[in-house]
Write an enzyme that holds these catalytic residues in place. Sequence first.
Site, PDB file in Angstrom:
ATOM      1  N   VAL A  13     -65.936  15.734  38.989  1.00 45.28           N
ATOM      2  CA  VAL A  13     -66.024  16.852  38.158  1.00 45.28           C
ATOM      3  C   VAL A  13     -65.268  18.239  38.882  1.00 45.28           C
ATOM      4  O   VAL A  13     -65.812  18.448  39.929  1.00 45.28           O
ATOM      5  CB  VAL A  13     -67.417  17.425  37.883  1.00 45.28           C
ATOM      6  CG1 VAL A  13     -67.253  18.504  36.975  1.00 45.28           C
ATOM      7  CG2 VAL A  13     -68.109  16.257  37.399  1.00 45.28           C
ATOM      8  N   CYS A  14     -64.120  18.425  38.486  1.00 42.32           N
ATOM      9  CA  CYS A  14     -63.249  19.322  39.111  1.00 42.32           C
ATOM     10  C   CYS A  14     -63.770  20.777  38.591  1.00 42.32           C
ATOM     11  O   CYS A  14     -63.374  21.340  37.526  1.00 42.32           O
ATOM     12  CB  CYS A  14     -61.864  18.765  38.893  1.00 42.32           C
ATOM     13  SG  CYS A  14     -60.636  19.700  39.815  1.00 42.32           S
ATOM     14  N   LEU A  15     -64.480  21.595  39.336  1.00 46.82           N
ATOM     15  CA  LEU A  15     -65.107  22.704  38.884  1.00 46.82           C
ATOM     16  C   LEU A  15     -65.256  23.579  40.324  1.00 46.82           C
ATOM     17  O   LEU A  15     -65.569  23.134  41.356  1.00 46.82           O
ATOM     18  CB  LEU A  15     -66.251  22.610  38.335  1.00 46.82           C
ATOM     19  CG  LEU A  15     -67.127  23.806  37.637  1.00 46.82           C
ATOM     20  CD1 LEU A  15     -66.437  24.315  36.388  1.00 46.82           C
ATOM     21  CD2 LEU A  15     -68.539  23.448  37.103  1.00 46.82           C
TER      22      LEU A  15
END
Length: 851
Positions: free
Chosen positions: A692-694
Amino acid sequence: MDREVRQLVEMGASEAQAQAALRRYKDVMQAAERIFEGEFADVEETDEDVTDDYVDYDSDYDEKAKTVVEADPYAGVFFSKDRREEVIEVEEEPETAFIPDTNEQVKIMTQGQWMKGCPEGGEQGFLFGLYNELSGGHCTCPQSCGYRIQRSKSNFFAIFPDFLLYTRHLRRVVKRTCPSCKADFCFACGEPINTGSNRDTSSSGDDNLFHCSNLQGVILGIGLAMLESTFSEQRQQTSEESSQKSKTNKRRKTDLHSSSSTPKGDDDEDDSYYMSLPVGKKSKGGVGYAGDVKEDTSGQLEAQATQRLKDEKIGTILSQIREYLPSLRREGGARTSDYMVHPTALAHLRRRFNYLCTTLLRNDSLSDMSDRSVLYFELFEWLETISNHEALASMMAMPIMVVSSVKSVAPKKVAKGKAPIRERTIIYEGSAGPRELLEAIVIQAQAAIKGLEGIKTPDPEVLEMTEEQKRMTSSAKGKERELTPSLSDENQRLLLFCQRILATASAIDRSLRETKGDAFVDRLHAALPKISSEPFDHSSITLATTDEARKKAYVDWATQVRFEYCDLTVPKEEDKKGAVEESLPHYKFYYNSEARMLATSDIPKRSLAIAKELAVLTTNLPVAWDSSVFLRVDENRVDIIKALIIGPEGTPFLFDIFLGPNYNQAPPSVKYMTTNGGKYRFNPNLYADGKVCLSLLGTWSGPGWVSGKSTLLQVLISIQSMILCEEPYLNEPGWANDGGTPQSRQLFSLTLSSDSSNVRRMVVKTAMLGNLKNPPEPFGDVIRTHYRLKSQAIITQLDKWLILDDGKATIGDSFSTRQDSGGSSNGFKKDVEEMQQLLRQLQDDVFKVDK
């Protein structure tokens, strides 16, 4: 019935008297004064005065009387929160008076201020009558010796800067001695004061202020008006300070998707621990923030100290006024006013105390409430005292009427030399009552206590022990108690605060059963919000026939099931000999290994952080027709969490979340699970391997996790609103200014564009069909009910998607170079038809999946 006539009737006049007075005096308040002075006492009701809405229910000839309807004994208490009332309030210029005893000029409460608020039943008449009785006329000696003394507004309605100054003033005013017969009498009611009582008055001050219900009514009215004014001024000051700060500080701004069912917290500007959920449309922006923005925490300690002083001031006023609340359990014995409660007491509590009550109980931060315990503990004392008295207890269940709009009316013409009288039309709307608001805090407290308990290992199966094992177990008990770590001071404070919340709710319910009966409490509890440990009956949710009703039913259902505790362990398998392997449990969870490593750990700071998280998550997960968040927490391991986030076009996506050993000094671990076995990448920020790119998780540039302050709720809402959004490519570097362009939608958007075909094929095959046919545990019932309630909308949506499909083959990673494979053999039509068939089965309650 005319509006002015209805006002006078509510004050206690007959309709004929109201009409006669208004013919002579055009002003409502002047007409009311003349009515209660007796000028229209000889006016009698005639047949012509009876309005058309009168029904003679006792008549044998009335057709309406033939149908007998059983009366609701609680109709005046459990009225609908959808109720809406329009009230005209009069604003007058306040008079001032000089008080010789204190040598100061004070304002006098006007009649309009005294009667402000949403009326119930005959309250206006009692309020009007008490004000007129105590603000003018004469009080005569009860011994009929002919002595009488003139009353004035300054005697009882003077507004002092401090409540104790007001009560001292009353003590000097109330007890009067007749110069002729030397009899002592009460200036408020005119009845004798018995000075020979041996009652202990040390616990309640001067007994004279408890002499009669008139004094009770005026003390509560003036005291609560002072409280309301001070509390409003504090909130206004805080709001202005926050507004000024927002103009001078550079802040990161994100428009988050919000839920209409999410309650707003009190003093959000002071509580930086939790992210508020602003009202607005779902953001088209992503998480690709430019620059390196850091949070400014300067002045936080100063703000907390200022808030503490404000809370202590309000808490002190509450404590001083509480002494005069009717209470049959008063120390030293109940007084006259405790038994003979004035009808205006409940009116003042509903209109003035409830403003403070609803503001404080809507706070969605248990941490903030714990820090402000000096105020909340006093609030709990009030709620318990109110529920203890039969005359006041019904208020706990009554919806609170709050102001929704205010419209000023042009000032009326008055006689020369008199101040103009202004009127305002105020719309009041029903909202949750005190006990219902308290239940939301109870749910938070229960969740926090569960978090503070730390990690609990499941109880082992009980087997018969040998005598030697029994002796060893007995000798180990004392050592086990010694080795059990005690809670830290901060954890202990939060635990005690949570326990006090639960004790208050229990005490209120117990008192309500004693004063109002079991039926009253059962009906009250039926309407309270719940986090049930029992499985929810999803089959009880019926399909509505209109779009509006379907959306309401969906939100109501989702609100009830958005947060639950459940068993996320994998059942232990038996070996060939039938013995169960004795080991730590495994979990249906990506982070199973990490969770097992922490199975016997106890980290107090982490436990406190998780307790605060759970308290907020239980009641604040966003819920809406377009997008919702559902959470399942393991009943024994509250650090093991699964999330189901409903993304664009009603598609469910699954995430595994683990609150690791350094939480919340470090962000949680989050894994994206809806990948078709690691084959599909739906979004530039959600990878096929589950990454999850956050920025909050440290996996993307931009504002990151703030140690000790950032929360899981922020992470969930960021994924929901900024990753699973309409134009996810805005998250990518260089795309931030291209919102609304075809290029920003071409690969990952699900909007009606032919460029989105590849993503739509993956969504239907995996996120829709895959989740419906093989739902991930423990969200099977949630996914099926979600699709059943939205079936018609999704069937229509799938028809449009099929028309827009480009016929190309599905490419698992839409981020790669796309190649045409031609034809319509990509299987999309078959997937759409199967999905629509299953949706229709859900509609008809005949759903089944072919194995």
